[in-house]
Design an enzyme around this catalytic site. Structure first.
Site, PDB file in Angstrom:
ATOM      1  CE1 TYR A  46     -17.844  44.999  -5.591  1.00  0.00           C
ATOM      2  CE2 TYR A  46     -15.446  44.964  -5.448  1.00  0.00           C
ATOM      3  CZ  TYR A  46     -16.609  45.391  -6.071  1.00  0.00           C
ATOM      4  OH  TYR A  46     -16.518  46.213  -7.169  1.00  0.00           O
ATOM      5  CE  LYS A  96     -17.616  43.856 -10.010  1.00  0.00           C
ATOM      6  NZ  LYS A  96     -18.864  44.459 -10.590  1.00  0.00           N
TER       7      LYS A  96
HETATM    8  N1  NAI Z   1     -16.217  52.462  -7.352  1.00  0.00           N
HETATM    9  C1  NAI Z   1     -15.099  51.847  -7.737  1.00  0.00           C
HETATM   10  O1  NAI Z   1     -13.981  52.250  -7.420  1.00  0.00           O
HETATM   11  C2  NAI Z   1     -15.198  50.623  -8.602  1.00  0.00           C
HETATM   12  C3  NAI Z   1     -16.423  50.072  -8.957  1.00  0.00           C
HETATM   13  N2  NAI Z   1     -16.465  48.979  -9.784  1.00  0.00           N
HETATM   14  C4  NAI Z   1     -17.755  48.434 -10.218  1.00  0.00           C
HETATM   15  O2  NAI Z   1     -18.476  49.477 -10.854  1.00  0.00           O
HETATM   16  C5  NAI Z   1     -19.867  49.265 -10.729  1.00  0.00           C
HETATM   17  C6  NAI Z   1     -20.534  50.544 -10.265  1.00  0.00           C
HETATM   18  O3  NAI Z   1     -20.014  50.895  -8.997  1.00  0.00           O
HETATM   19  P1  NAI Z   1     -20.388  52.264  -8.283  1.00  0.00           P
HETATM   20  O4  NAI Z   1     -21.071  53.158  -9.231  1.00  0.00           O
HETATM   21  O5  NAI Z   1     -19.161  52.698  -7.588  1.00  0.00           O
HETATM   22  O6  NAI Z   1     -21.420  51.742  -7.175  1.00  0.00           O
HETATM   23  P2  NAI Z   1     -22.813  52.327  -6.693  1.00  0.00           P
HETATM   24  O7  NAI Z   1     -23.110  51.656  -5.403  1.00  0.00           O
HETATM   25  O8  NAI Z   1     -22.814  53.815  -6.713  1.00  0.00           O
HETATM   26  O9  NAI Z   1     -23.818  51.814  -7.817  1.00  0.00           O
HETATM   27  C7  NAI Z   1     -24.307  50.510  -7.860  1.00  0.00           C
HETATM   28  C8  NAI Z   1     -25.785  50.551  -8.208  1.00  0.00           C
HETATM   29  O10 NAI Z   1     -26.287  49.210  -8.252  1.00  0.00           O
HETATM   30  C9  NAI Z   1     -27.580  49.204  -7.706  1.00  0.00           C
HETATM   31  N3  NAI Z   1     -27.943  47.881  -7.243  1.00  0.00           N
HETATM   32  C10 NAI Z   1     -27.359  47.190  -6.232  1.00  0.00           C
HETATM   33  N4  NAI Z   1     -27.996  46.031  -6.049  1.00  0.00           N
HETATM   34  C11 NAI Z   1     -28.982  45.963  -6.998  1.00  0.00           C
HETATM   35  C12 NAI Z   1     -29.976  45.006  -7.312  1.00  0.00           C
HETATM   36  N5  NAI Z   1     -30.114  43.882  -6.624  1.00  0.00           N
HETATM   37  N6  NAI Z   1     -30.825  45.262  -8.339  1.00  0.00           N
HETATM   38  C13 NAI Z   1     -30.718  46.422  -9.036  1.00  0.00           C
HETATM   39  N7  NAI Z   1     -29.800  47.373  -8.769  1.00  0.00           N
HETATM   40  C14 NAI Z   1     -28.943  47.150  -7.759  1.00  0.00           C
HETATM   41  C15 NAI Z   1     -27.508  50.203  -6.563  1.00  0.00           C
HETATM   42  O11 NAI Z   1     -28.791  50.655  -6.156  1.00  0.00           O
HETATM   43  C16 NAI Z   1     -26.626  51.291  -7.156  1.00  0.00           C
HETATM   44  O12 NAI Z   1     -27.420  52.300  -7.744  1.00  0.00           O
HETATM   45  C17 NAI Z   1     -20.030  48.080  -9.801  1.00  0.00           C
HETATM   46  O13 NAI Z   1     -20.255  46.918 -10.570  1.00  0.00           O
HETATM   47  C18 NAI Z   1     -18.673  47.955  -9.109  1.00  0.00           C
HETATM   48  O14 NAI Z   1     -18.412  46.624  -8.766  1.00  0.00           O
HETATM   49  C19 NAI Z   1     -15.331  48.429 -10.285  1.00  0.00           C
HETATM   50  C20 NAI Z   1     -14.109  48.929  -9.978  1.00  0.00           C
HETATM   51  C21 NAI Z   1     -13.942  50.055  -9.103  1.00  0.00           C
HETATM   52  C1  LIG Z   2      -9.109  55.057   5.032  1.00  0.00           C
HETATM   53  C2  LIG Z   2      -8.107  55.220   3.934  1.00  0.00           C
HETATM   54  C3  LIG Z   2      -6.859  54.458   4.221  1.00  0.00           C
HETATM   55  C4  LIG Z   2      -8.621  54.782   2.605  1.00  0.00           C
HETATM   56  C5  LIG Z   2      -9.722  55.662   2.063  1.00  0.00           C
HETATM   57  C6  LIG Z   2      -9.973  55.429   0.599  1.00  0.00           C
HETATM   58  C7  LIG Z   2     -10.636  54.088   0.287  1.00  0.00           C
HETATM   59  C8  LIG Z   2     -12.070  54.152   0.762  1.00  0.00           C
HETATM   60  C9  LIG Z   2     -10.511  53.795  -1.216  1.00  0.00           C
HETATM   61  C10 LIG Z   2      -9.056  53.662  -1.655  1.00  0.00           C
HETATM   62  C11 LIG Z   2      -9.003  52.633  -2.771  1.00  0.00           C
HETATM   63  C12 LIG Z   2     -10.453  52.430  -3.118  1.00  0.00           C
HETATM   64  C13 LIG Z   2     -10.876  51.250  -3.915  1.00  0.00           C
HETATM   65  C14 LIG Z   2     -12.172  50.751  -3.785  1.00  0.00           C
HETATM   66  C15 LIG Z   2     -13.132  51.347  -2.781  1.00  0.00           C
HETATM   67  C16 LIG Z   2     -12.646  52.623  -2.097  1.00  0.00           C
HETATM   68  C17 LIG Z   2     -11.167  52.526  -1.760  1.00  0.00           C
HETATM   69  C18 LIG Z   2     -10.910  51.342  -0.849  1.00  0.00           C
HETATM   70  C19 LIG Z   2     -12.628  49.515  -4.524  1.00  0.00           C
HETATM   71  C20 LIG Z   2     -12.559  48.363  -3.534  1.00  0.00           C
HETATM   72  C21 LIG Z   2     -14.053  49.656  -5.034  1.00  0.00           C
HETATM   73  C22 LIG Z   2     -14.534  48.447  -5.760  1.00  0.00           C
HETATM   74  C23 LIG Z   2     -13.552  47.781  -6.637  1.00  0.00           C
HETATM   75  O1  LIG Z   2     -13.932  47.017  -7.496  1.00  0.00           O
HETATM   76  C24 LIG Z   2     -12.104  47.972  -6.434  1.00  0.00           C
HETATM   77  C25 LIG Z   2     -11.764  49.285  -5.782  1.00  0.00           C
HETATM   78  C26 LIG Z   2     -10.287  49.373  -5.465  1.00  0.00           C
HETATM   79  C27 LIG Z   2      -9.910  50.704  -4.898  1.00  0.00           C
END
Ligand code: NAI
Ligand SMILES: CC(C)CCC[C@@H](C)[C@H]1CC[C@H]2C3=C(CC[C@]12C)[C@@]1(C)CCC(=O)C[C@@H]1CC3
Length: 345
Positions: A144, A148
């Protein structure tokens, strides 16, 4: 001191707008008077004022329809990290992002804000107050993250003032908040299976967790500052709560807030990492025969057992970024938003 310039046009599209971050972004954009189109592979809600276009971002024709008359694109679509599907990450995050860039330039889109990730510089070892000067990870923690990195490079390289296409990347870390499908649900599921008793390492490692509204704020600021004369063109910016917290304190606050016990017993980091690696290898080798997904993947163990927090000085300086919601309030709002995940429910 940065000066904010209002966008010339408030017609935008959110690719990935059905997701956790995407939907929060859509809601805030509507509040701020933007006209919003969502492009996503699924439609997860309906909102007055939002036009949904359901499609795969690898399909340029579908994108071109959604991007008609749009001047600003937010790209926050990605397969979930937990899907652990190398081919899917490559197709969507790399090939798909190339298609998004092509579609944007063909449709005359002027600005693009990418949701990248602070993890693009993380190799599983300590990062303390890391700046955007850190090099991309040579050994990213998973596929992943590897994709990215490629995605961010593609988007920043596409920034071209002469052709009137400006790009910027926002790197959030550990996004949490209401409707998050990852962090809290995985944590509660692990607690319900009796596996949240242990702290990996000595528990002193500091990590950034970022409340979703702060991430949204960083994206909208970036869009509004993205002008040919701005220093943010073609650059990446960390966006966090600017309040690094002990990983295990954050998890304990969430767990206790939801009525579960906080983890208490310590396990050595390298023991857990080694076991997680072994389990992951087994799950890959046995995939054709049995499908099992270990909770403690090497990636999660690395995230849970090391320091990794990032400086937001550059976003403060260039865009006047300041988190709007404190960690304490963010945790409170998040806990209150998950009544169905409370202990005993
Ligand atoms: N959740 C986190 O802690 C972090 C997330 N990110 C980035 O933030 C962004 C949003 O993440 P979230 O909202 O957590 O994920 P999410 O899974 O809730 O949202 C992602 C969306 O992208 C859509 N999607 C996936 N493949 C697709 C495709 N082929 N065509 C059109 N749509 C598609 C999905 O249906 C979903 O609605 C992502 O780019 C992720 O890499 C970055 C850092 C931390
Ligand atoms: C089972 C436990 C030890 C951990 C539970 C929490 C985790 C699911 C989360 C803690 C840090 C999070 C995190 C992400 C996803 C959810 C966690 C692993 C990312 C990998 C999501 C996508 C990113 O781009 C980076 C995030 C870093 C932190």
């Amino acid at each position: 001191m940065a000066t904010r310039i209002r966008p010339s046009s408030k017609r935008c599209a959110v690719i990935g707008g059905s997701g956790f971050l995407g939907r929060h972004l859509v809601e805030k954009l509507l509040d701020k008077g933007y006209t919003v189109s969502v492009f996503d592979i699924r439609q997860s809600y309906e909102l007055p004022g939002v036009t949904f276009h359901q499609g795969d971002l690898c399909d340029k024709l579908g994108l071109l329809t959604a991007l008609r008359d749009v001047s600003l694109v937010f790209h926050c679509a990605s397969p979930a990290p937990a899907s652990d599907n190398k081919a899917l990450f490559e197709r969507v995050n790399i090939q798909g992002t190339k298609t998004v860039i092509e579609a944007c330039t063909e449709a005359g889109v002027q600005k693009m804000v990418l949701t990248s990730s602070a993890s693009v510089v993380f190799e599983g070892t300590d990062i303390k107050n890391g700046s955007e000067e850190l090099p991309y990870a040579k050994k990213p923690i998973d596929y992943y993250t590897q994709t990215k990195i490629e995605q961010e490079k593609l988007v920043l390289k596409a920034c071209n003032k002469d052709r009137g296409f400006l790009t910027v990347a926002i790197r959030p870390h550990g996004i949490f908040g209401p409707r998050d499908p990852q962090l809290v649900p995985i944590l509660v599921d692990t607690a319900r299976r009796g596996k949240m008793k242990f702290i990996i390492g000595d528990g002193s490692n500091l990590v950034d967790f970022t409340y979703v509204e702060n991430v949204v704020h960083g994206h909208i600021l970036a869009a509004e500052f993205l002008r040919p004369e701005s220093p943010i063109c073609g650059k990446a910016y960390h966006i966090t709560n600017d309040e690094p917290v002990r990983f295990w304190d954050f998890m304990s606050d969430m767990l206790v807030g939801l009525g579960y016990a906080a983890p208490r017993y310590h396990l050595p980091y390298f023991l857990v990492y080694g076991l997680a690696l072994l389990l992951w290898l087994l799950s890959v080798l046995l995939r054709p025969l049995v499908a099992f997904k270990p909770t403690f993947t090497p990636m999660r163990v690395a995230l849970a057992g090391t320091h990794h927090f990032y400086s937001v000085s550059k976003a403060k300086q260039d865009m006047g970024y300041k988190p709007l919601v404190s960690l304490k309030d963010g945790i409170k709002r998040t806990v209150e938003s998950y009544p169905h995940l409370r202990h005993g429910v």
